[in-house]
Design an enzyme around this catalytic site. Structure first.
Site, PDB file in Angstrom:
ATOM      1  N   ASP A 196     -46.733  30.464  42.527  1.00 52.43           N
ATOM      2  CA  ASP A 196     -47.461  31.462  43.314  1.00 52.43           C
ATOM      3  C   ASP A 196     -48.940  31.510  42.964  1.00 52.43           C
ATOM      4  O   ASP A 196     -49.743  32.062  43.713  1.00 52.43           O
ATOM      5  CB  ASP A 196     -46.830  32.846  43.112  1.00 52.43           C
ATOM      6  CG  ASP A 196     -45.417  32.880  43.654  1.00 52.43           C
ATOM      7  OD1 ASP A 196     -45.200  32.304  44.723  1.00 52.43           O
ATOM      8  OD2 ASP A 196     -44.537  33.464  43.000  1.00 52.43           O
ATOM      9  N   HIS A 206     -42.779  32.616  33.717  1.00 52.33           N
ATOM     10  CA  HIS A 206     -41.538  32.307  34.444  1.00 52.33           C
ATOM     11  C   HIS A 206     -40.369  32.436  33.485  1.00 52.33           C
ATOM     12  O   HIS A 206     -40.499  32.085  32.311  1.00 52.33           O
ATOM     13  CB  HIS A 206     -41.595  30.881  35.026  1.00 52.33           C
ATOM     14  CG  HIS A 206     -40.588  30.671  36.099  1.00 52.33           C
ATOM     15  ND1 HIS A 206     -39.305  30.283  35.828  1.00 52.33           N
ATOM     16  CD2 HIS A 206     -40.669  30.852  37.435  1.00 52.33           C
ATOM     17  CE1 HIS A 206     -38.634  30.205  36.969  1.00 52.33           C
ATOM     18  NE2 HIS A 206     -39.441  30.551  37.958  1.00 52.33           N
TER      19      HIS A 206
END
Ligand code: CMC
Length: 427
Positions: free
Chosen positions: A373, A316
């Site tokens: 996710d 991320h």
């Protein structure tokens, strides 16, 4: 505001330039370089905005080092575990959690606004059955701007709120219609007697006439636990400060375009594999890996710079510690494991990937942790959602965030049209 300054020295000329430091209420301070070009004749250079704050915001705070996420000051863990998605929507839009009465009014308004114009239904029906629901969804939201053109010049709070509530209410219906279109099955209209999240599952699962699937044991009801799980998933996706799709929404809105067109652009930005599209890719990847024994080989591929294979659901831009949304989903996965018959084979592969990656030098050095996710797909599969619907689920949750950020942009007197500069290296 702090009066401290930051001094830049141009080592070519020896000239010094001072810029104000502005302190944040939480998180890093910023150096206000808006006059940088005027003062120095140079641009700053920051591909992908890795060190650039593009706006001020009062909505969402992330501490990527600690793995912390808050909406309007409220911890994501508290919102996901103790509050409903609609309470979270109200919080984002209004800056405070609703009273019981405010929540009831908000809920009823969304239920009653959940229908879409029949002409929009015809438009959806005209798509090929092979269309991905995300493509129908982004087109459908863009088309909403022609049904509600009055939202173009919004200068009062009530008009803004109506615009926001309208789109939050209609998004699940559009997503459900997009899904049913892709299966070539009749659309199911919203049922105002059902809550936001139950209604969405109902529009996906019901047969014409509103009945649910019949089995030898009777009707397959929508379970309370399924509604609660999906509701928490919506909450975890509701906002995430200035990510790629939200920045897209702000940039499109900055030109004066209709709010729904800006949201449609945000949906398109979200679809990419590096952003919201990752949730669909994670399950595809777990299925491709196929067996726990194959995990090592794929981890090796993810670490090989000559191979463009990336571990989907890992890494991320902001989180350099566990993504708190992922932590909540992992908890949810464990709670649902037995009750919802989670796919144990996929979960075993996912656990093995997680275990190796969290102990592997490559991932540790680069601070690559599982993101939201990585865990959502297994739960969504257990909720009987097909893979192409995973990113639309992200859209339903995130719409409130996009709209709130758009409203903040529109009411901020410092907002300007987005117009970055470039470092020209051509002829
Ligand atoms: N697998 C293997 N290596 C990775 C991965 C990954 N998933 N993610 C980053 N890296 C490596 C990358 O190769 C680079 O290594 P090196 O420094 O040796 O060149 C280093 O880590 C830094 O990566 P980056 O691409 O510069 O980082 P970024 O901040 O630009 O990208 C990201 C962030 C999310 C796009 C990226 O981590 C990624 O592609 N992850 C997989 C897709 C994914 O799961 N996306 C969902 C994000 S969370 C939901 C959302 O907000 O939409």
């Amino acid at each position: 505001m702090n009066k401290d300054t930051f001094t830049f020295t141009n080592n070519r000329t020896g000239e010094k330039y001072e810029f104000d430091i502005i302190d944040a209420t939480r998180g890093p301070s910023v150096v206000d370089i808006s006059s940088f070009y005027k003062q120095t004749g140079m641009f700053t250079f920051d591909v992908g905005y890795t060190s650039t704050a593009s706006c001020t915001s009062y909505i969402t705070f992330i501490d990527g080092e600690k793995g912390e996420l808050r909406y309007r000051g409220h911890e994501i863990e508290d919102l996901a575990e103790n509050h409903s998605y609609l309470e979270t929507c109200y919080l984002l839009l209004n800056g405070k959690l609703p009273t019981e009465e405010e929540l009831l009014d908000f809920d009823l308004e969304l239920r009653n606004r959940s229908f879409i114009d029949e002409n929009l239904r015809h438009l959806i029906a005209a798509f090929p059955d092979s269309a991905h629901p995300m493509s129908i969804l982004s087109s459908g939201v863009s088309a909403l701007s022609s049904f509600y053109y009055e939202h173009l010049n919004i200068d009062d709070e009530a008009e803004y709120q109506e615009m926001a509530r309208r789109i939050i209410a209609k998004i699940p219906t559009l997503a459900a219609f997009a899904y049913r279109k892709s299966l070539g099955i009749p659309f199911i209209y919203p049922d105002v007697d059902k809550s936001f999240t139950e209604n969405f599952l109902y529009m996906l699962r019901a047969y014409p006439g509103g009945k649910l699937k019949r089995t030898s044991e009777g009707r397959e009801e929508i379970k309370k636990i399924e509604v609660e799980a999906l509701d928490a998933i919506f909450t975890l996706h509701a906002d995430h400060e200035q990510n790629a799709s939200t920045t897209t929404v702000r940039n499109v809105a900055s030109t004066g375009a209709h709010p729904y067109v800006a949201i449609s652009a945000g949906i398109s930005a979200l679809w990419g594999r590096a952003h919201g599209g990752a949730n669909e890719s994670v399950i595809a990847q777990l299925e491709m890996i196929g067996e726990v024994e194959n995990v090592d080989a794929y981890i090796a591929r993810a670490k090989d710079h000559d191979d463009d294979f990336r571990l989907m659901g890992f890494g991320h831009r902001v989180y350099k510690n566990f993504d708190p949304r992922a932590r909540e989903l992992k908890k949810l996965q464990d709670q649902l494991k037995d009750e919802l018959n989670l796919d144990s084979k996929l979960m075993d592969i996912a656990h093995k990937i997680e275990e190796i990656a969290l102990n592997d030098e490559y991932f540790i050095e680069r601070k690559l942790y599982p993101n939201i996710d990585f865990y959502s797909g297994v739960i969504l599969t257990a909720l009987k959602l097909e893979r192409p619907m995973f990113t639309p689920i992200f859209v339903i949750g995130r719409t409130v965030g996009w709209i709130t950020q758009l409203m903040e942009f529109k009411t901020d007197p410092a907002s300007k049209i987005a117009r970055p500069r470039q470092l020209y290296l051509g002829k």
